[in-house]
Structure formats: structure tokens, C-alpha cells
Motif scaffolding. Structure first.
Motif, PDB file in Angstrom:
ATOM      1  N   LYS A  53       0.796  -1.234   0.000  1.00  0.00           N
ATOM      2  CA  LYS A  53       0.000   0.000   0.000  1.00  0.00           C
ATOM      3  C   LYS A  53       0.825   1.279   0.000  1.00  0.00           C
ATOM      4  N   ARG A  55       1.908   2.394   2.882  1.00  0.00           N
ATOM      5  CA  ARG A  55       1.209   3.014   4.008  1.00  0.00           C
ATOM      6  C   ARG A  55       2.181   3.390   5.120  1.00  0.00           C
ATOM      7  N   SER A 140      -8.053  -0.798   3.632  1.00  0.00           N
ATOM      8  CA  SER A 140      -8.629  -0.700   2.296  1.00  0.00           C
ATOM      9  C   SER A 140      -7.536  -0.988   1.261  1.00  0.00           C
ATOM     10  N   ASN A 142      -6.469   0.132  -1.529  1.00  0.00           N
ATOM     11  CA  ASN A 142      -5.950   1.166  -2.426  1.00  0.00           C
ATOM     12  C   ASN A 142      -4.489   1.468  -2.106  1.00  0.00           C
ATOM     13  N   SER A 148     -10.629   4.545  -1.790  1.00  0.00           N
ATOM     14  CA  SER A 148     -10.753   3.115  -1.497  1.00  0.00           C
ATOM     15  C   SER A 148     -11.430   2.406  -2.668  1.00  0.00           C
ATOM     16  N   GLU A 177     -15.857   3.109   3.707  1.00  0.00           N
ATOM     17  CA  GLU A 177     -15.291   2.320   4.791  1.00  0.00           C
ATOM     18  C   GLU A 177     -16.197   2.330   6.021  1.00  0.00           C
ATOM     19  N   HIS A 233      -6.551  12.188   1.999  1.00  0.00           N
ATOM     20  CA  HIS A 233      -6.979  10.863   1.584  1.00  0.00           C
ATOM     21  C   HIS A 233      -7.800  10.942   0.333  1.00  0.00           C
TER      22      HIS A 233
HETATM   23 MG    MG Z   1      -8.051   3.313   3.837  1.00  0.00          MG
END
Ligand code: MG
Ligand code: TXA
Length: 338
Positions: A53, A55, A140, A142, A148, A177, A233
Motif C-alpha cells: 500500500k 502506508r 482498504s 488502495n 478506497s 469504509e 486521503h
Molecule cells: Mg483506507
């Protein structure tokens, strides 16, 4: 890595179970959005989610369980409020924050002593968790910062070459979400609005506070209750701005700027009123349709080649708050009031 989209038949579920058991990552369908799943009890498997991700390591994941027993293994205690919420809203679109047990590695919780848990309703993912016999950590699916995914194809667009398998469970039923709540002794705090609304929780006799930062800008220097709240986001490539006004003023504003390479995001029946490229995100008075269309619309914005997009603001009542909150983050908190 070669990425396959697979139908959710028995053989493919078996294959996905095998990958997850071996510490791999699989794209999984849920009723909210698609997730990137891995064994929540295996820190090296969880590590792969963060890499796929892109992330930030301090943004914790949601752990998905298929039974109350599985929940009990992951947390220190299940309070009366948690039991009541689970009775009413699980399986479904509600995530609760608990104190985590020793069993769950800190990689899942971004170093926090708390853990977010949800029991999803989508049959494919419930089957998968049961077959695996361990909880599945899944954010999620993405790439970090993008909208997402609500279809297997969206997941493929983001994750092609990064994960081996996506299970195609069809279009997500809700499309945004889950609602995330922090549990307190006598009430709960909504950290992220979703399908389970404040009113729905109050209806079963539980008090609800909405956290500062939901549907609002967050001061980046302040500590936030949910790490996800501090990140911009869901952003399309073009610059997005929300316009808080009636339709007439919106059209005047946008049409006066039609030479500026702009686009519009409007409700059904409004496209003919703006003189710039536009897409719709559903019926003005139906937040459930808006929820289903929002991320599809945000992704489609990238196909219209404009520099800036002006968006009609939804009503913030009920589920509307979740839609407004996502749009606010997508715009980087830019609201123009006319
Ligand atoms: Mg997310
Ligand atoms: O519907 C959903 O919740 C989807 C599907 C796949 O289940 N998952 C999802 O996960 O949206 P993700 O990682 O994109 O969002 C999780 C949110 C983040 O905002 C994160 O900061 C917050 O939950 N969160 C996770 N653990 C937390 C914790 N211990 N305390 C506070 N917030 C937490």
C-alpha cells in the motif's frame, strides 16, 4: 509479481486460504470496500500489507474476525457496550477499538496498545477467515492516499504487480469504509463516520460523541484519536474544492470559470446545467446511492483531464456525514462557501 483476479468459487477460496496461511497478501471483498488481507497474527505477513500500500507504519490496520471467540483472542476484554454493539451491528459496517491482547503483533496496531476489530458480513470474506482459522488484518486495498476500491478492478488498478491474488466478490454493497468507534465506559466516540450512524447507535440506548476532526479540518500538530484522521486521503489527481451553496450559485460560479480547464462533480440531473466536463455522484436526496458512487466518481475524475474540480456539497444528515467527511479529505479541506 503476476496478479490474478479470481472468481470466488470453492477452489479459488481454497487457493486464497493457502496464500494467506503461507504469509501472503490477498485482495478481499467486503460490504464496505475491498481490503488487502494478511494473517493478523504474523508480523512479516502484515509487513507486506504496508509495503503493497505504501502506508505509513504508524497508521494501524483493522483486524477482521468471523466469530466472537476470535475477537476474544485478539483483545483484553469485551465490555458490555461492545457486546451490545456487536449484537446489533455485527456482522457489518462497524469497527470497534479495544485494548489488544498479547497475541496480536504491534505491527498491526502501528505500535498502539489498542486494536481496531470488525466482523464483516460479505460471505466470501467470512468463509475465508473461517477457513484460515486466524483473524485477517486488512486496510482498504488502495494505494495509500487514493480512493478506497469498491470493485475488484479498482484493486487491480492499484495493486497490479504488488499482490498475487484478488478475489472478485462483486461491487461493494455500501461503498465507503466502516464506521470506527472508540469504546468508553458509558458511551462511544465516532472516529470515522460510515454506514452505522450516530442515530443508529443512539437508538439502542448508547450515547455517542462525534470526535473532533470528523467532517472538520484537523490541526496537524494536535494529537488525534485515530491516526488515519491526520492524512489527506481519497484524492483525485486534479485539485478538488467543495462548494457549499445552492445549485444556482454553484452553476454561476463554475460557468463563470469555464475557460479555466475545470470540471464539476454534481448530483443526478445537474450535468446539463454546468458548461464544463462533469460527473455525477448520485441522487441529491439519497445518501446510500451517493455512498455507493462516491469512490467510483472520485476515481473517474482522473479520466477527465482537468486541473481543478468543483464539487457540490452533500447533506451531512445520517450517512451523509460519512460522504461529506470523505469529500472533505479528498479536497484537502478546501470548502468555498457562496
Ligand atoms: Mg483506507
Ligand atoms: O470498511 C473498512 O473499515 C475497510 C474494510 C477493508 O474493512 N478497512 C479500512 O481500513 O478502511 P483502513 O486501514 O483503510 O482504515 C482503518 C482506520 C484508519 O483510519 C486507522 O487509523 C483507524 O482505522 N484505526 C485502526 N486501528 C486503530 C486504533 N487502534 N485506534 C484508532 N484508530 C485506529
Amino acid at each position: 509479481m503476476y496478479t490474478k483476479i479470481l472468481e470466488p468459487n470453492e477452489q479459488n477460496i481454497e487457493y486464497a486460504t493457502y496464500i494467506l496461511t503461507k504469509g501472503g497478501v490477498v485482495g478481499i471483498p467486503t460490504e464496505t470496500v475491498y481490503g488487502l488481507g494478511a494473517n493478523a497474527l504474523d508480523d512479516s505477513a502484515v509487513e507486506k500489507i504496508f509495503i503493497a500500500k505504501g502506508r505509513p507504519q504508524d497508521n494501524p490496520l483493522i483486524v477482521h474476525v468471523s466469530s466472537m471467540e476470535m475477537l476474544e483472542d485478539c483483545v483484553v476484554e469485551v465490555s458490555d457496550i461492545a457486546k451490545k454493539l456487536a449484537d446489533e451491528f455485527w456482522p457489518g459496517e462497524l469497527t470497534m477499538i479495544f485494548q489488544k491482547s498479547e497475541l496480536v503483533p504491534v505491527a498491526v496496531t502501528g505500535g498502539l496498545s489498542t486494536i481496531a476489530v470488525r466482523m464483516p458480513r460479505h460471505k466470501v470474506t467470512c468463509d475465508l477467515i473461517e477457513k484460515c482459522g486466524f483473524p485477517i488484518a486488512a486496510p482498504s486495498a488502495n494505494v495509500s492516499g487514493l480512493p478506497s476500491p469498491t470493485t475488484a478492478e479498482h484493486v487491480y488498478n492499484d495493486m497490479c504487480g504488488r499482490i498475487p491474488v484478488i478475489i472478485d466478490g462483486g461491487e461493494c454493497e455500501f461503498g465507503l469504509e466502516s464506521t470506527v468507534v472508540l469504546l468508553r465506559d458509558d458511551d462511544v466516540v465516532i472516529l470515522r463516520p460510515g454506514a452505522v450512524t450516530k442515530e443508529m447507535i443512539e437508538k439502542i440506548g448508547i450515547g455517542v460523541e462525534v470526535a473532533e476532526g470528523v467532517g472538520q479540518n484537523v490541526d496537524e500538530t494536535q494529537p488525534v484519536l485515530s491516526p488515519g484522521m491526520k492524512y489527506k486521503h481519497y484524492s483525485p489527481k486534479a485539485d478538488l474544492a467543495l462548494i457549499d451553496s445552492d445549485l444556482e450559485k454553484f452553476c454561476d460560479y463554475v460557468n463563470a470559470r469555464k475557460e479555466e480547464n475545470i470540471g464539476a462533480m454534481v448530483f443526478d440531473g445537474e450535468t446539463s446545467k454546468v458548461q464544463v466536463p462533469s460527473i455525477t455522484y448520485g441522487d441529491k436526496d439519497n445518501p446510500l446511492i451517493q455512498a455507493k458512487m462516491l469512490f467510483v466518481a472520485l476515481r473517474a475524475l482522473d479520466d477527465i483531464d482537468v486541473k481543478r474540480i468543483y464539487c457540490r456539497v452533500p447533506s451531512v444528515d445520517g450517512v451523509g456525514l460519512a460522504i461529506y467527511d470523505r469529500l472533505l479529505r479528498a479536497s484537502g479541506f478546501e470548502v468555498i462557501k457562496l
